[in-house]
Design a protein around this motif. Structure first.
Motif, PDB file in Angstrom:
ATOM      1  N   TYR A  12       0.804  -1.219   0.000  1.00 51.89           N
ATOM      2  CA  TYR A  12       0.000   0.000   0.000  1.00 51.89           C
ATOM      3  C   TYR A  12       0.840   1.274   0.000  1.00 51.89           C
ATOM      4  O   TYR A  12       0.295   2.371  -0.013  1.00 51.89           O
ATOM      5  CB  TYR A  12      -0.924   0.000   1.221  1.00 51.89           C
ATOM      6  CG  TYR A  12      -1.837  -1.202   1.271  1.00 51.89           C
ATOM      7  CD1 TYR A  12      -2.864  -1.357   0.349  1.00 51.89           C
ATOM      8  CD2 TYR A  12      -1.664  -2.186   2.236  1.00 51.89           C
ATOM      9  CE1 TYR A  12      -3.706  -2.461   0.382  1.00 51.89           C
ATOM     10  CE2 TYR A  12      -2.499  -3.295   2.289  1.00 51.89           C
ATOM     11  CZ  TYR A  12      -3.515  -3.428   1.355  1.00 51.89           C
ATOM     12  OH  TYR A  12      -4.346  -4.530   1.394  1.00 51.89           O
ATOM     13  N   GLU A  13       2.167   1.139   0.033  1.00 52.67           N
ATOM     14  CA  GLU A  13       3.107   2.264   0.015  1.00 52.67           C
ATOM     15  C   GLU A  13       2.808   3.291   1.103  1.00 52.67           C
ATOM     16  O   GLU A  13       2.740   4.501   0.854  1.00 52.67           O
ATOM     17  CB  GLU A  13       3.134   2.935  -1.367  1.00 52.67           C
ATOM     18  CG  GLU A  13       3.716   2.072  -2.467  1.00 52.67           C
ATOM     19  CD  GLU A  13       5.201   1.748  -2.292  1.00 52.67           C
ATOM     20  OE1 GLU A  13       5.815   2.274  -1.350  1.00 52.67           O
ATOM     21  OE2 GLU A  13       5.740   0.972  -3.105  1.00 52.67           O
ATOM     22  N   LYS A  45      13.635  -0.004   2.491  1.00 52.42           N
ATOM     23  CA  LYS A  45      14.600  -0.679   1.612  1.00 52.42           C
ATOM     24  C   LYS A  45      14.180  -0.669   0.143  1.00 52.42           C
ATOM     25  O   LYS A  45      15.010  -0.481  -0.746  1.00 52.42           O
ATOM     26  CB  LYS A  45      14.817  -2.120   2.087  1.00 52.42           C
ATOM     27  CG  LYS A  45      15.504  -2.219   3.435  1.00 52.42           C
ATOM     28  CD  LYS A  45      15.693  -3.664   3.862  1.00 52.42           C
ATOM     29  CE  LYS A  45      16.379  -3.749   5.230  1.00 52.42           C
ATOM     30  NZ  LYS A  45      16.544  -5.159   5.673  1.00 52.42           N
ATOM     31  N   ASN A  46      12.901  -0.891  -0.126  1.00 43.57           N
ATOM     32  CA  ASN A  46      12.435  -0.949  -1.514  1.00 43.57           C
ATOM     33  C   ASN A  46      11.894   0.378  -2.011  1.00 43.57           C
ATOM     34  O   ASN A  46      11.310   0.447  -3.094  1.00 43.57           O
ATOM     35  CB  ASN A  46      11.371  -2.036  -1.660  1.00 43.57           C
ATOM     36  CG  ASN A  46      11.944  -3.418  -1.431  1.00 43.57           C
ATOM     37  OD1 ASN A  46      13.085  -3.692  -1.792  1.00 43.57           O
ATOM     38  ND2 ASN A  46      11.164  -4.296  -0.824  1.00 43.57           N
ATOM     39  N   GLY A  47      12.104   1.424  -1.226  1.00 42.51           N
ATOM     40  CA  GLY A  47      11.679   2.755  -1.634  1.00 42.51           C
ATOM     41  C   GLY A  47      10.268   3.084  -1.184  1.00 42.51           C
ATOM     42  O   GLY A  47       9.342   2.291  -1.360  1.00 42.51           O
ATOM     43  N   SER A  48      10.114   4.237  -0.564  1.00 41.66           N
ATOM     44  CA  SER A  48       8.798   4.676  -0.111  1.00 41.66           C
ATOM     45  C   SER A  48       8.061   5.350  -1.261  1.00 41.66           C
ATOM     46  O   SER A  48       8.600   5.519  -2.361  1.00 41.66           O
ATOM     47  CB  SER A  48       8.954   5.653   1.059  1.00 41.66           C
ATOM     48  OG  SER A  48       9.648   6.815   0.654  1.00 41.66           O
ATOM     49  N   ALA A  49       6.820   5.705  -1.017  1.00 39.62           N
ATOM     50  CA  ALA A  49       6.068   6.500  -1.980  1.00 39.62           C
ATOM     51  C   ALA A  49       6.808   7.806  -2.263  1.00 39.62           C
ATOM     52  O   ALA A  49       7.685   8.224  -1.505  1.00 39.62           O
ATOM     53  CB  ALA A  49       4.669   6.780  -1.439  1.00 39.62           C
ATOM     54  N   GLU A  50       6.432   8.456  -3.368  1.00 43.38           N
ATOM     55  CA  GLU A  50       7.097   9.685  -3.775  1.00 43.38           C
ATOM     56  C   GLU A  50       6.139  10.874  -3.711  1.00 43.38           C
ATOM     57  O   GLU A  50       4.916  10.709  -3.737  1.00 43.38           O
ATOM     58  CB  GLU A  50       7.666   9.531  -5.182  1.00 43.38           C
ATOM     59  CG  GLU A  50       8.701   8.416  -5.299  1.00 43.38           C
ATOM     60  CD  GLU A  50       9.379   8.395  -6.652  1.00 43.38           C
ATOM     61  OE1 GLU A  50       9.245   9.387  -7.397  1.00 43.38           O
ATOM     62  OE2 GLU A  50      10.044   7.390  -6.962  1.00 43.38           O
ATOM     63  N   GLY A 132      -1.286   7.571  -7.994  1.00 42.23           N
ATOM     64  CA  GLY A 132       0.115   7.736  -8.373  1.00 42.23           C
ATOM     65  C   GLY A 132       0.733   6.511  -9.018  1.00 42.23           C
ATOM     66  O   GLY A 132       0.157   5.415  -9.019  1.00 42.23           O
ATOM     67  N   LYS A 133       1.937   6.716  -9.553  1.00 42.09           N
ATOM     68  CA  LYS A 133       2.669   5.620 -10.191  1.00 42.09           C
ATOM     69  C   LYS A 133       3.012   4.516  -9.197  1.00 42.09           C
ATOM     70  O   LYS A 133       3.131   3.352  -9.569  1.00 42.09           O
ATOM     71  CB  LYS A 133       3.943   6.157 -10.837  1.00 42.09           C
ATOM     72  CG  LYS A 133       3.695   7.037 -12.053  1.00 42.09           C
ATOM     73  CD  LYS A 133       5.009   7.474 -12.703  1.00 42.09           C
ATOM     74  CE  LYS A 133       4.748   8.318 -13.951  1.00 42.09           C
ATOM     75  NZ  LYS A 133       6.030   8.751 -14.582  1.00 42.09           N
ATOM     76  N   SER A 134       3.184   4.898  -7.926  1.00 45.10           N
ATOM     77  CA  SER A 134       3.515   3.897  -6.901  1.00 45.10           C
ATOM     78  C   SER A 134       2.299   3.125  -6.420  1.00 45.10           C
ATOM     79  O   SER A 134       2.440   2.184  -5.639  1.00 45.10           O
ATOM     80  CB  SER A 134       4.200   4.575  -5.706  1.00 45.10           C
ATOM     81  OG  SER A 134       5.384   5.230  -6.091  1.00 45.10           O
TER      82      SER A 134
END
Length: 228
Positions: A12-13, A45-50, A132-134
C-alpha cells in the motif's frame, strides 16, 4: 527513526502504524519552523512512496506522526516529512476532524505528562482505490490509540474515523483499543504492559478521562470544514 517508529507496508506504500511518545516537555518547547520539503524515506529498503504520487490526486499528504507533535526539534520535524509518514487523506478530513483530534492529543499529553501514541490507516480490505505511479492505497478509515500508563489515572482509548469530512463530535468516533486491534489485526501495547493491565486499559474507555474541547469542535465546524 529517532523520534518515531513505523511499520511500512509495500503493498500500500504507506505505514500500517506509526508509534511515538508525546510528552509535556516536548510540547512546551518553542516550535521550530515547519519543514518545506517532503522526502523519500531512506530507511525503506524498496523505496517509499514519492511526492508526485499525490500530485493532482485530490488527496493531501496526511501526516501520521503530526508535524505539530514533532515541532520541538529540527530533526524531529524533518523526520515527520518522510513520505513513509504520509497517507492519502481527503483535504476536509486532514484539515478538519483529524486536525481536531491531533490538537486534542497534544492537550492530553500536556495535561497527563506523557502519552504513548500509535496511529495509522486501516489497511487490509479497507482501501478504496490507489493513486500515483507507486499505487498508494487510499484508506477508508484511520485510527489512533492512546495509552497513559502513569499514575494516578492509567487509561487508554481508541478512535476510528472515516476518511471524510465530518460534522460529528469526536466522541462519536471513540472506541476501545480492543476494537481497533480487531479492525486492524494489530496488537499495540503487549510490549508495554502486562496481560491483566492490557485487559483493563484496552477493553474499554472512559470519556470523562479524555475531556473534549468544545472550542476546537466549534472551530472545526464553523471554520476548518468551510475552508477545506
Amino acid at each position: 527513526h529517532r523520534y518515531y517508529s513505523l511499520s511500512y507496508i509495500e503493498e500500500y506504500e504507506q505505514a500500517e502504524w506509526v508509534a511515538y511518545i508525546l510528552t509535556k516537555e516536548s510540547i512546551r518547547k518553542p516550535n521550530v519552523p515547519r519543514a518545506k520539503r517532503f522526502e523519500k524515506d531512506p530507511m525503506v529498503k524498496n523505496g517509499s512512496a514519492e511526492y508526485y504520487d499525490y500530485k493532482r490526486s485530490g488527496y493531501s499528504r496526511g501526516h501520521l506522526a503530526p508535524a505539530g507533535d514533532m515541532a520541538f526539534s529540527k530533526e524531529a520535524m524533518q523526520e515527520s516529512f518522510f513520505m513513509s509518514n504520509m497517507s492519502p487523506q481527503l483535504i476536509p478530513f486532514n484539515g478538519g476532524v483529524w486536525n481536531e483530534l491531533e490538537n486534542l492529543v497534544r492537550d492530553w499529553a500536556y495535561k497527563n505528562g506523557r502519552i504513548f501514541v500509535v496511529t495509522g490507516p486501516i489497511l487490509n480490505d479497507e482501501i478504496s482505490k490507489t493513486i500515483g505511479k507507486s499505487k498508494v492505497g487510499v484508506p477508508k478509515y484511520y485510527y489512533k490509540v492512546l495509552i497513559d500508563i502513569d499514575n494516578p489515572e492509567q487509561k487508554g482509548i481508541g478512535f476510528i474515523l472515516p476518511n471524510a469530512k465530518s460534522e460529528k463530535r469526536l466522541e462519536n468516533f471513540a472506541v476501545s483499543i480492543d476494537e481497533v486491534e480487531e479492525r486492524t489485526g494489530l496488537n499495540f501495547y503487549d510490549y508495554l504492559i502486562g496481560e491483566k493491565k492490557q485487559e483493563d486499559l484496552e477493553g474499554g474507555f472512559n470519556l470523562n478521562l479524555w475531556p473534549m474541547d468544545e472550542s476546537l469542535y466549534n472551530q472545526r465546524v464553523n471554520h476548518w470544514n468551510k475552508n477545506n
